[in-house]
Scaffold this active site. Sequence first.
Site, PDB file in Angstrom:
ATOM      1  N   GLU A 117       0.449  -5.751   3.327  1.00 45.92           N
ATOM      2  CA  GLU A 117      -0.559  -5.077   4.161  1.00 45.92           C
ATOM      3  C   GLU A 117      -1.894  -5.807   3.957  1.00 45.92           C
ATOM      4  O   GLU A 117      -2.355  -5.959   2.835  1.00 45.92           O
ATOM      5  CB  GLU A 117      -0.668  -3.599   3.761  1.00 45.92           C
ATOM      6  CG  GLU A 117      -1.851  -2.848   4.317  1.00 45.92           C
ATOM      7  CD  GLU A 117      -1.951  -2.849   5.841  1.00 45.92           C
ATOM      8  OE1 GLU A 117      -0.959  -2.576   6.530  1.00 45.92           O
ATOM      9  OE2 GLU A 117      -3.060  -3.153   6.351  1.00 45.92           O
ATOM     10  N   ASP A 163       5.913  -5.208  12.292  1.00 45.64           N
ATOM     11  CA  ASP A 163       5.320  -4.067  13.003  1.00 45.64           C
ATOM     12  C   ASP A 163       3.795  -4.215  13.049  1.00 45.64           C
ATOM     13  O   ASP A 163       3.063  -3.423  12.454  1.00 45.64           O
ATOM     14  CB  ASP A 163       5.744  -2.784  12.251  1.00 45.64           C
ATOM     15  CG  ASP A 163       5.249  -1.525  12.926  1.00 45.64           C
ATOM     16  OD1 ASP A 163       4.971  -1.561  14.137  1.00 45.64           O
ATOM     17  OD2 ASP A 163       5.136  -0.496  12.228  1.00 45.64           O
TER      18      ASP A 163
HETATM   19  C1  LIG Z   1       1.569  -0.419  13.110  1.00 44.39           C
HETATM   20  S1  LIG Z   1       0.821  -0.466  11.535  1.00 44.39           S
HETATM   21  C2  LIG Z   1       2.173  -0.480  10.433  1.00 44.39           C
HETATM   22  C3  LIG Z   1       2.921   0.790  10.315  1.00 44.39           C
HETATM   23  C4  LIG Z   1       4.083   0.783   9.330  1.00 44.39           C
HETATM   24  N1  LIG Z   1       4.939  -0.377   9.507  1.00 44.39           N
HETATM   25  C5  LIG Z   1       4.907   2.048   9.462  1.00 44.39           C
HETATM   26  O1  LIG Z   1       5.865   2.060  10.244  1.00 44.39           O
HETATM   27  O2  LIG Z   1       4.601   3.025   8.776  1.00 44.39           O
HETATM   28  C6  LIG Z   1       0.236  -2.109  11.416  1.00 44.39           C
HETATM   29  C7  LIG Z   1      -0.441  -2.442  10.082  1.00 44.39           C
HETATM   30  O3  LIG Z   1      -0.705  -3.853  10.047  1.00 44.39           O
HETATM   31  C8  LIG Z   1      -1.899  -4.078   9.320  1.00 44.39           C
HETATM   32  N2  LIG Z   1      -2.352  -5.444   9.700  1.00 44.39           N
HETATM   33  C9  LIG Z   1      -3.145  -5.817  10.724  1.00 44.39           C
HETATM   34  N3  LIG Z   1      -3.228  -7.163  10.799  1.00 44.39           N
HETATM   35  C10 LIG Z   1      -2.438  -7.644   9.797  1.00 44.39           C
HETATM   36  C11 LIG Z   1      -2.084  -8.955   9.377  1.00 44.39           C
HETATM   37  N4  LIG Z   1      -2.544 -10.028  10.013  1.00 44.39           N
HETATM   38  N5  LIG Z   1      -1.257  -9.091   8.315  1.00 44.39           N
HETATM   39  C12 LIG Z   1      -0.761  -7.987   7.683  1.00 44.39           C
HETATM   40  N6  LIG Z   1      -1.067  -6.724   8.027  1.00 44.39           N
HETATM   41  C13 LIG Z   1      -1.903  -6.550   9.079  1.00 44.39           C
HETATM   42  C14 LIG Z   1      -2.783  -2.944   9.764  1.00 44.39           C
HETATM   43  O4  LIG Z   1      -3.808  -2.706   8.808  1.00 44.39           O
HETATM   44  C15 LIG Z   1      -1.782  -1.779   9.865  1.00 44.39           C
HETATM   45  O5  LIG Z   1      -1.736  -1.053   8.669  1.00 44.39           O
END
Ligand SMILES: C[S@@+](CC[C@H](N)C(=O)[O-])C[C@H]1O[C@@H](n2cnc3c(N)ncnc32)[C@H](O)[C@@H]1O
Length: 278
Positions: A117, A163
């Site tokens: 994350e 995701d």
């Molecule tokens: C849709 S949410 C994830 C939800 C989680 N997979 C669930 O089902 O409970 C997307 C997440 O990606 C994180 N995020 C955004 N850009 C990112 C990146 N470049 N690399 C990793 N995480 C990132 C955001 O902070 C957010 O928490």
Amino acid sequence: MNYRHAFHAGNHADVLKHLVLSRLLLLLSRKEAPYAYLDTHAGLGLYDLTADQATRTGEWRDGIGRLWEADDLPAAFNEYFGVLRAMNPDGQLRYYPGSPELARQLSREQDRLQFNEKHPEDGRLLKENMAHDRRTAVHLGEGWYVPRALLPTQEKRMVMLIDPPFEQADELERCVESLNDAIGRMRQAIVAIWYPIKDERQLRRFYNDLSKSNAPKLLRAELFVHPGDDAQRLNGSGLVISNPPWGLEDELRQILPWLAKRLAQSESSWRLDWLIAE
Ligand SMILES: C[S@@+](CC[C@H](N)C(=O)[O-])C[C@H]1O[C@@H](n2cnc3c(N)ncnc32)[C@H](O)[C@@H]1O
């Protein structure tokens, strides 16, 4: 990075994603051999639906809120709902598992889980939420680098959830790149990519890129809660899954029509087909 999943936890898209994830892990658990679970964009791991962010949007009410008291849940919901019930023992729906907590609770002693994350605050909370389980590791890096950094895993079986928040215009393309990176390192990788159904034109390009990817097999499952004709709203969501375990397609064929009926906001529908067939 403006996206915070706490606003959206438990909505119709989470229900589809988490139900499919629960089935993937359950089908893998039929064999004793360990698997690795990797979550490239993990969020904080668990959510309080009575907290300010979830209350402000109320999205969960048209997602998990519609199913919580259903008395005709298909059997395929048992494990997903088992986790929910364990988190809400008094029967009031308050806590909702993110993908890390769901995977943590459904995996076994021999399995290993790695979460990534990038948001510093969400990453810190995720670390706190997972600290008590020695099978887990939390990374605070770039999600798109996960396949290259962590694959192949020592376990022969591996499930990766991709995701992202879809805040940037290139994220659909990056999903396909990550799929190719993963399959290039582990041909048998089970990679599940979640995506929003909004702009049909962008999605057509995405499907086309996916169908030319190096995945040996690729299943597409979609749930529409509105007709797909308004590019400005979330009409539904989908998952593409490489190398799905045997049995998943049949299960989804039972579940998707039920979900479409329950989660419809206007006109609902569903789709299940192969973007790459064997
Ligand atoms: C849709 S949410 C994830 C939800 C989680 N997979 C669930 O089902 O409970 C997307 C997440 O990606 C994180 N995020 C955004 N850009 C990112 C990146 N470049 N690399 C990793 N995480 C990132 C955001 O902070 C957010 O928490």
